[in-house]
Each structure stands twice: as C-alpha cells, then as structure tokens.
Design an enzyme around this catalytic site. Structure first.
Site, PDB file in Angstrom:
ATOM      1  CG  ASP A 151      63.783 -12.169   6.792  1.00  0.00           C
ATOM      2  OD1 ASP A 151      64.316 -13.279   6.930  1.00  0.00           O
ATOM      3  OD2 ASP A 151      62.544 -11.998   6.791  1.00  0.00           O
ATOM      4  CD  GLU A 194      68.053 -12.541   7.534  1.00  0.00           C
ATOM      5  OE1 GLU A 194      67.346 -13.491   7.158  1.00  0.00           O
ATOM      6  OE2 GLU A 194      67.905 -11.981   8.641  1.00  0.00           O
TER       7      GLU A 194
END
Lengths: 231, 231
Positions: A47, A119
C-alpha cells in the site's frame, strides 16, 4: 514441479514479473482465511509503495496541477475499486489461496480481497526487487489509467465535495453569504463567505461571479475541515 | 551572499542536508501566503515519500507485528502533530516564508504550517537526492521516536477504537451480545457477537473471557467498518 508451483508460475506470467524468492509471492497470494502465514503485512508494505509510486508519477506527469487535484487523482488511482479492477486483469482471483469459508462464499470474487491481494503482490515485488523495478511494473499495470488521466475529470467541484464530506460525518450543511459586490455592472467582483458553524470554520472567496466566489470559499473550507478532522 | 541564501544555508545545517539545487529548498520553505511559487506540490510528494519510508522502517523493525498495529504506528508517526514537533526541532518555523497576513497572526507557530512545511522539505530532499538519502535523513530526524517505539503503547484497545470511529461519524454505538459459554467453570470459552446495525456489520469473537471475546469481535468490526466507510 508441484501444482502450487505451477499455479504461481502461471500467475507470474500474468503479472509480468519473475520472483527470485518464491516464498514471497506464495505469501502474497495467501489470504488470512487460508493460513497464519498470510499476506496482510505485505499488503501494508505494498500500500505504501503503491501510494508513493503513483504520487511520484502524478507529480512528474502534471507539473502545473495543484496539490488538491494531485491528491484527488491519487485517491482515485489507489482506491479499492481501481485496485480490484487491476487485480482482475491479472487474474489474481484465480490464484489467491482462501480458507474454506471464503471459498464457499465466493470470496475470490470479492473486491476487497482482490484489492488487498494486489497490494500484497506489490509488497512482495518490492521486497524481491527494490523500488525501481516495482515502480516500472506498477506503471505498466496502470497503463492508460495513468497516461490518459485527465485532471479535470477526477475533480468534483468544491461545493459538492464539501457537502459530501460534511454529510459523511453527520454535520449540517455549510452556509454561503454574499459579503460585497464591487465594480461596474459588466465587470463585477463578488466576495462570499462560507461558514461551517459546527467546526468554527469561516473562509472567504472572491471571484467574477457569485458561483466562482463560492467555489473558492468552499475549496478553502474543505481544506480547513480536512485538517480539523485529521487533528 | 544574499540574506535569503544565508538563511537557507543555516536551515540546511539544522536539517543535516546540503542541497545541490538551491531552488528546491527555497520553494519548500515558501508558504502559499508568500508567493505563487509555493511549497504545496512538494508537500504532496513529501507526504508520500515519508509514508513509504516509515512503513518500510516499521515493517523491518517489527517482523512479528500485525498489519493493524503497523497501520496505527504509522499513523501516529506521520500525523500532523508529530511532524510539527520534528519541524520545531529543526527550527523550520524560523525559516519558512509567509505572507503578511500569516506573519501577523503568528502563522510560523501554527502546527499545520510547520507540518506541511516539513513534508515539503522532505519532498525537496527526495527530488534533490533520491530515495536512499531521503530515507536515511528521515530515519535520523525521527531518531528515538522510531527506534524506541513500543507497538503496545500506540494501540488503543479495539472496543475504544471502534467506539471512537463510530462517534466521529455520528453513528450509534455497537452492541455486544454473549452467544454461548462452553467448557468447565475454570476453563470456559466465551463467544460474543458485535453488531453495528446502521452499517449491517455483524462479527463474532471467541476468547477465554467475555472481555477478550468482545475485543476480538470489535477488532473485526473495526476492519469491516473501515472498509465500508472507504468504499
């Protein structure tokens, strides 16, 4: 070669990246419902990497665009919905390991599991190869979503955004008041104030129309409100 | 050497970094109230760099800590308050250029201006030197805030966090109900449900005490709620 290894090799072909450390991609493709050695820490790392790569790309691609617009463009590119779409393009759902409960309920199609898994894959690529390679891979996967991006399309007008933010927190709507109108009839200047009493926010905007002045005041109020809510 | 150049040299000694491109640091130290060539785009970039450097440092420093805790630690390290403290340590307030209005109202002391300015300086260092050097500088400036960080101190219990998040959005509080108690008197297992009717969220937790079971259910509900609010 085991079935799992074959699966992973196939996924890496979709992804366009070959791992030195196979354990990293195995882990990235393991949802918490399937094993204790799951992908959530990699998701945390991925992320952050994704956020920075996209921020840097936007910063370079749009040298004239202001911070507020850059922030909104970034949000639209890294939000769950967008990540789930990219995850589907590389068939991530076919390769992610889920526990029985999630499998039965069709978890491999759930957008949040796909987005989180994407992610995690980014986090794994980063640990395997470093920033430059990961950055190139991300930009390739984003493709036209990034290169064809139009700053104006992403941007809702400031009054709408302010209203939506206030409503999401259960606050009353802002009030706009006309303070002054100056200048000759065909070349007037409007000065407007935007008040959010609940948060003691009061901002002003000046423009060649009442609407423009209100938008400017709303833009400033939006920034102030975001800071107030974040602090 | 002009007064401005002297000022900038002095600031760079506080910061512990010498710029190749002086224009970058000049811009990073210019608030939007002082000039059109202000620091807001650099702030956008610096925010992303900072977020990634801190995420990576936490990921490496705490190999056993879960994603939720990493996220909370990161938030505490990159929030405005923390950045303003670091900005004060390098005397950023003495060197930032403000417009007259902000000067008169003591803007150089305002936490948000300092925090934003610090992010802009990080963005400038990144453009001047790349990721590695910036990363080292950030870790040096954070110092003990990072190396002495205790994951448990950052973490509020899950029920408290859930309650605070719901209240901030104006939603009613969650309900906890005991579903079952099994096992012998000295070795019981409690199963609890947490319900947020407003958002149609229902999670379960199991533990050796009612309190532990409730905390687990609250933790899951918190994650679900965050996802619901973000989508």
């Amino acid at each position: 070669m085991s079935h799992q290894q074959q699966q992973i090799e196939r996924f890496c072909r979709h992804l366009g990246y070959e791992f030195s450390d196979q354990k990293l991609i195995q882990r990235a493709l393991t949802h918490r419902s399937a094993s204790n050695r799951h992908n959530e820490r990699l998701e945390f790392l991925g992320d952050a990497v994704l956020g920075m790569v996209i921020a840097k790309a936007l910063f370079e691609q749009f040298p004239k665009v202001n911070e507020g617009q850059l922030t909104r463009m970034r949000s639209s590119l890294v939000k769950g919905k967008t990540l789930a779409v990219i995850a589907k393009e590389i068939d991530l759902g076919d390769y992610i390991r889920l526990g029985e409960g999630e499998l039965k309920s069709g978890g491999f199609r759930r957008a949040s599991i796909l987005a989180d898994g994407f992610e995690a894959v980014i986090g794994a690529v980063y640990l395997d190869s470093g920033f430059e390679t990961t950055s190139q891979l991300i930009l390739k996967l984003y493709g036209e979503r990034l290169t064809q991006l139009n700053p104006d399309e992403v941007t809702k007008d400031a009054k709408t955004r302010l209203q939506e933010l206030l409503q999401s927190r259960g606050y009353p709507l802002p009030e706009y008041d006309l303070l002054t109108v100056t200048g000759e009839a065909h070349k007037q200047t409007f000065e407007v104030v935007c008040v959010i009493s609940e948060q003691k926010i009061k901002t002003q905007g000046t423009g060649s129309s009442r609407r423009n002045a209100e938008q400017l005041a709303a833009e400033k109020a939006f920034t102030e409100l975001q800071k107030a809510l974040a602090s």
